[in-house]
Design a protein around this motif. Structure first.
Motif, PDB file in Angstrom:
ATOM      1  N   GLU A   1       0.829  -1.213   0.000  1.00  0.00           N
ATOM      2  CA  GLU A   1       0.000   0.000   0.000  1.00  0.00           C
ATOM      3  C   GLU A   1       0.860   1.258   0.000  1.00  0.00           C
ATOM      4  OE1 GLU A   1      -3.339   0.597   2.382  1.00  0.00           O
ATOM      5  OE2 GLU A   1      -4.173  -1.395   2.081  1.00  0.00           O
ATOM      6  N   ASN A   2       1.873   1.285   0.859  1.00  0.00           N
ATOM      7  CA  ASN A   2       2.768   2.451   0.913  1.00  0.00           C
ATOM      8  C   ASN A   2       3.528   2.608  -0.396  1.00  0.00           C
ATOM      9  OD1 ASN A   2       2.061   3.091   3.557  1.00  0.00           O
ATOM     10  ND2 ASN A   2       3.639   1.759   4.412  1.00  0.00           N
ATOM     11  N   TYR A   3       4.022   1.502  -0.902  1.00  0.00           N
ATOM     12  CA  TYR A   3       4.830   1.522  -2.118  1.00  0.00           C
ATOM     13  C   TYR A   3       3.994   1.919  -3.331  1.00  0.00           C
ATOM     14  CZ  TYR A   3       7.723  -0.296  -5.929  1.00  0.00           C
ATOM     15  OH  TYR A   3       8.457  -0.435  -7.080  1.00  0.00           O
ATOM     16  N   PHE A   4       2.716   1.559  -3.308  1.00  0.00           N
ATOM     17  CA  PHE A   4       1.819   1.836  -4.425  1.00  0.00           C
ATOM     18  C   PHE A   4       1.302   3.267  -4.406  1.00  0.00           C
ATOM     19  CE2 PHE A   4      -2.233   1.734  -6.682  1.00  0.00           C
ATOM     20  CZ  PHE A   4      -1.910   1.002  -7.812  1.00  0.00           C
ATOM     21  N   PHE A   5       0.849   3.724  -3.248  1.00  0.00           N
ATOM     22  CA  PHE A   5       0.162   5.009  -3.178  1.00  0.00           C
ATOM     23  C   PHE A   5       1.096   6.214  -3.056  1.00  0.00           C
ATOM     24  CE2 PHE A   5      -3.409   2.236  -1.839  1.00  0.00           C
ATOM     25  CZ  PHE A   5      -4.299   2.595  -2.840  1.00  0.00           C
ATOM     26  N   GLU A   6       2.269   6.060  -2.469  1.00  0.00           N
ATOM     27  CA  GLU A   6       3.171   7.205  -2.322  1.00  0.00           C
ATOM     28  C   GLU A   6       3.653   7.733  -3.674  1.00  0.00           C
ATOM     29  OE1 GLU A   6       3.776   9.080   0.373  1.00  0.00           O
ATOM     30  OE2 GLU A   6       2.222   7.795   1.227  1.00  0.00           O
ATOM     31  N   PRO A   7       4.085   6.874  -4.614  1.00  0.00           N
ATOM     32  CA  PRO A   7       4.426   7.402  -5.949  1.00  0.00           C
ATOM     33  C   PRO A   7       3.236   8.030  -6.657  1.00  0.00           C
ATOM     34  CG  PRO A   7       5.404   5.236  -5.643  1.00  0.00           C
ATOM     35  CD  PRO A   7       4.456   5.452  -4.497  1.00  0.00           C
ATOM     36  N   LEU A   8       2.038   7.474  -6.454  1.00  0.00           N
ATOM     37  CA  LEU A   8       0.844   8.036  -7.081  1.00  0.00           C
ATOM     38  C   LEU A   8       0.585   9.462  -6.603  1.00  0.00           C
ATOM     39  CD1 LEU A   8      -1.718   5.076  -7.129  1.00  0.00           C
ATOM     40  CD2 LEU A   8      -0.789   6.275  -9.110  1.00  0.00           C
ATOM     41  N   LYS A   9       0.881   9.731  -5.340  1.00  0.00           N
ATOM     42  CA  LYS A   9       0.664  11.078  -4.803  1.00  0.00           C
ATOM     43  C   LYS A   9       1.500  12.100  -5.562  1.00  0.00           C
ATOM     44  CE  LYS A   9      -0.551  10.058   0.020  1.00  0.00           C
ATOM     45  NZ  LYS A   9      -0.107  10.209   1.425  1.00  0.00           N
ATOM     46  N   VAL A  10       2.793  11.861  -5.633  1.00  0.00           N
ATOM     47  CA  VAL A  10       3.700  12.842  -6.245  1.00  0.00           C
ATOM     48  C   VAL A  10       3.594  12.846  -7.765  1.00  0.00           C
ATOM     49  CG1 VAL A  10       6.109  13.550  -6.501  1.00  0.00           C
ATOM     50  CG2 VAL A  10       5.296  12.670  -4.304  1.00  0.00           C
ATOM     51  N   ASN A  11       3.540  11.655  -8.360  1.00  0.00           N
ATOM     52  CA  ASN A  11       3.621  11.537  -9.812  1.00  0.00           C
ATOM     53  C   ASN A  11       2.289  11.749 -10.523  1.00  0.00           C
ATOM     54  OD1 ASN A  11       6.283  10.869  -9.289  1.00  0.00           O
ATOM     55  ND2 ASN A  11       5.934   8.675  -9.418  1.00  0.00           N
ATOM     56  N   VAL A  12       1.186  11.765  -9.755  1.00  0.00           N
ATOM     57  CA  VAL A  12      -0.128  11.950 -10.376  1.00  0.00           C
ATOM     58  C   VAL A  12      -0.947  13.026  -9.655  1.00  0.00           C
ATOM     59  CG1 VAL A  12      -2.227  10.821 -11.204  1.00  0.00           C
ATOM     60  CG2 VAL A  12      -0.113   9.507 -11.018  1.00  0.00           C
ATOM     61  N   LEU A  13      -1.263  12.780  -8.388  1.00  0.00           N
ATOM     62  CA  LEU A  13      -2.120  13.707  -7.648  1.00  0.00           C
ATOM     63  C   LEU A  13      -1.504  15.104  -7.554  1.00  0.00           C
ATOM     64  CD1 LEU A  13      -4.686  14.145  -5.936  1.00  0.00           C
ATOM     65  CD2 LEU A  13      -3.392  13.389  -3.946  1.00  0.00           C
ATOM     66  N   HIS A  14      -0.228  15.171  -7.190  1.00  0.00           N
ATOM     67  CA  HIS A  14       0.431  16.468  -7.058  1.00  0.00           C
ATOM     68  C   HIS A  14       0.643  17.128  -8.421  1.00  0.00           C
ATOM     69  CE1 HIS A  14       2.219  15.174  -2.901  1.00  0.00           C
ATOM     70  NE2 HIS A  14       0.898  15.235  -2.921  1.00  0.00           N
ATOM     71  N   LEU A  15       0.757  16.318  -9.453  1.00  0.00           N
ATOM     72  CA  LEU A  15       0.809  16.850 -10.816  1.00  0.00           C
ATOM     73  C   LEU A  15      -0.463  17.636 -11.116  1.00  0.00           C
ATOM     74  CD1 LEU A  15       1.711  17.008 -13.840  1.00  0.00           C
ATOM     75  CD2 LEU A  15       0.698  14.723 -14.118  1.00  0.00           C
ATOM     76  N   ILE A  16      -1.609  17.051 -10.787  1.00  0.00           N
ATOM     77  CA  ILE A  16      -2.887  17.720 -11.028  1.00  0.00           C
ATOM     78  C   ILE A  16      -3.003  18.994 -10.192  1.00  0.00           C
ATOM     79  CG2 ILE A  16      -5.395  17.487 -10.845  1.00  0.00           C
ATOM     80  CD1 ILE A  16      -5.037  14.480 -11.377  1.00  0.00           C
ATOM     81  N   HIS A  17      -2.609  18.917  -8.916  1.00  0.00           N
ATOM     82  CA  HIS A  17      -2.618  20.120  -8.067  1.00  0.00           C
ATOM     83  C   HIS A  17      -1.811  21.244  -8.720  1.00  0.00           C
ATOM     84  CE1 HIS A  17      -4.658  18.054  -4.981  1.00  0.00           C
ATOM     85  NE2 HIS A  17      -3.647  17.597  -4.288  1.00  0.00           N
ATOM     86  N   THR A  18      -0.631  20.881  -9.217  1.00  0.00           N
ATOM     87  CA  THR A  18       0.284  21.884  -9.761  1.00  0.00           C
ATOM     88  C   THR A  18      -0.259  22.504 -11.047  1.00  0.00           C
ATOM     89  OG1 THR A  18       2.173  20.678  -8.805  1.00  0.00           O
ATOM     90  CG2 THR A  18       2.655  22.294 -10.517  1.00  0.00           C
ATOM     91  N   VAL A  19      -0.704  21.666 -11.960  1.00  0.00           N
ATOM     92  CA  VAL A  19      -1.251  22.190 -13.217  1.00  0.00           C
ATOM     93  C   VAL A  19      -2.441  23.094 -12.939  1.00  0.00           C
ATOM     94  CG1 VAL A  19      -2.370  21.604 -15.394  1.00  0.00           C
ATOM     95  CG2 VAL A  19      -0.429  20.240 -14.592  1.00  0.00           C
ATOM     96  N   ASN A  20      -3.337  22.670 -12.068  1.00  0.00           N
ATOM     97  CA  ASN A  20      -4.527  23.469 -11.767  1.00  0.00           C
ATOM     98  C   ASN A  20      -4.167  24.817 -11.142  1.00  0.00           C
ATOM     99  OD1 ASN A  20      -6.115  21.443 -12.766  1.00  0.00           O
ATOM    100  ND2 ASN A  20      -6.785  20.674 -10.778  1.00  0.00           N
ATOM    101  N   ALA A  21      -3.122  24.814 -10.303  1.00  0.00           N
ATOM    102  CA  ALA A  21      -2.719  26.063  -9.647  1.00  0.00           C
ATOM    103  C   ALA A  21      -2.175  27.081 -10.637  1.00  0.00           C
ATOM    104  CB  ALA A  21      -1.670  25.772  -8.572  1.00  0.00           C
ATOM    105  N   PHE A  22      -1.503  26.605 -11.697  1.00  0.00           N
ATOM    106  CA  PHE A  22      -0.860  27.509 -12.653  1.00  0.00           C
ATOM    107  C   PHE A  22      -1.645  27.700 -13.942  1.00  0.00           C
ATOM    108  CE2 PHE A  22       2.675  25.915 -10.041  1.00  0.00           C
ATOM    109  CZ  PHE A  22       3.223  27.119  -9.628  1.00  0.00           C
TER     110      PHE A  22
END
Length: 266
Positions: free
Chosen positions: A109-130
């Motif tokens: 679970e940790n190994y699966f979801f932690e990369p998803l946070k940075v490589n996907v979820l945070h990507l969306i946060h960043t694009v939306n902010a800018f």
């Protein structure tokens, strides 16, 4: 003056983006970093080039990202031409295949979801902010630095059964970019996932510290491309990627390409 925001600019590929772009005084470069603690070389470069702006931000915090976008807007006249998302998280247990996690479900679970946070979820946060800044820019481009690990055909041909969390997150990130390309097409905004190649960065070196690791990786890559000889320099990688980004238009928006502008990953 073209403006660029490089997310993950402290070292490696991100640093080289800042270095090459800022060498042209016509470019305004915003180097986004997580912490000043490791930004010594970047700050030294910024001290010698007035067109570099080093900003701390938190890609996991939408409120902080919006504040950073406000800073960029204030400096750059309310616009941003190109956003390059270079932040990533590889994760631990990279040597494990899917079945190896049997009995290690919590670790999975940790190994699966932690990369998803940075490589996907945070990507969306960043694009939306800018996004509001990009809509006012001239270039209107969003770039996601990905990896062949996220390409299905590469995984199939190379028989790469490990790096599970990282590979899945990179594939998901590329799909997110395709969706942005579709959504924003009518507004003239182009989105692209691009692989930098096998680049000689600190992160890459960290994966080959064990004896024989380089040969194992090389043999895996050669199943896909027998001509792979080794890693390329950040300089060569970024020069190639900038050429592809320059040519990004409606016909290539939404694609996942290599630094060569095709599917030759290495």
């Amino acid at each position: 003056m073209p403006s660029w925001a490089i997310v993950g600019a402290t070292r490696g590929i991100g640093f080289e983006y800042v270095n090459q772009l800022s060498s042209d005084a016509k470019n305004e470069v915003f180097a986004l970093i997580r912490s000043q603690k490791t930004a010594g070389p970047l700050n030294e470069l910024a001290a010698s080039r007035k067109n570099i702006h080093v900003l701390e931000t938190d890609i996991g915090n939408p409120t902080k990202l919006k504040e950073t976008a406000g800073e960029i807007g204030s400096i750059g006249g309310g616009k941003l031409d190109v956003l390059v998302y270079n932040a990533f998280f590889h994760g631990d247990s990279a040597e494990l295949s899917p079945s190896a996690f049997a009995g290690r479900e919590e670790e999975l679970e940790n190994y699966f979801f932690e990369p998803l946070k940075v490589n996907v979820l945070h990507l969306i946060h960043t694009v939306n902010a800018f996004l509001s800044l990009i809509k006012k820019g001239m270039e209107r481009k969003i770039i996601y630095i990905s990896s062949p690990s996220g390409d299905l055909e590469f995984n199939r041909v190379s028989e790469l059964s490990t790096a599970v969390g990282y590979s899945i997150s990179k594939a998901a990130g590329a799909l997110v970019m395709t969706k942005y390309a579709s959504e924003l097409k009518s507004e003239g905004i182009r989105a692209l996932s691009i692989s930098p190649g096998w680049v000689e960065t600190d992160a890459a070196k960290d994966l080959i510290t064990s004896p024989g690791a380089f040969e194992v990786i090389l043999s895996t890559l050669r199943k896909y491309n027998p001509n792979v000889k080794g890693m390329i320099s950040p300089k060569e990688s970024v020069e190639s990627m900038l050429s592809v980004i320059k040519g990004l238009d409606e016909s290539t928006s939404g694609k996942f390409l290599s630094h060569k502008g095709n599917l030759e990953w290495f």
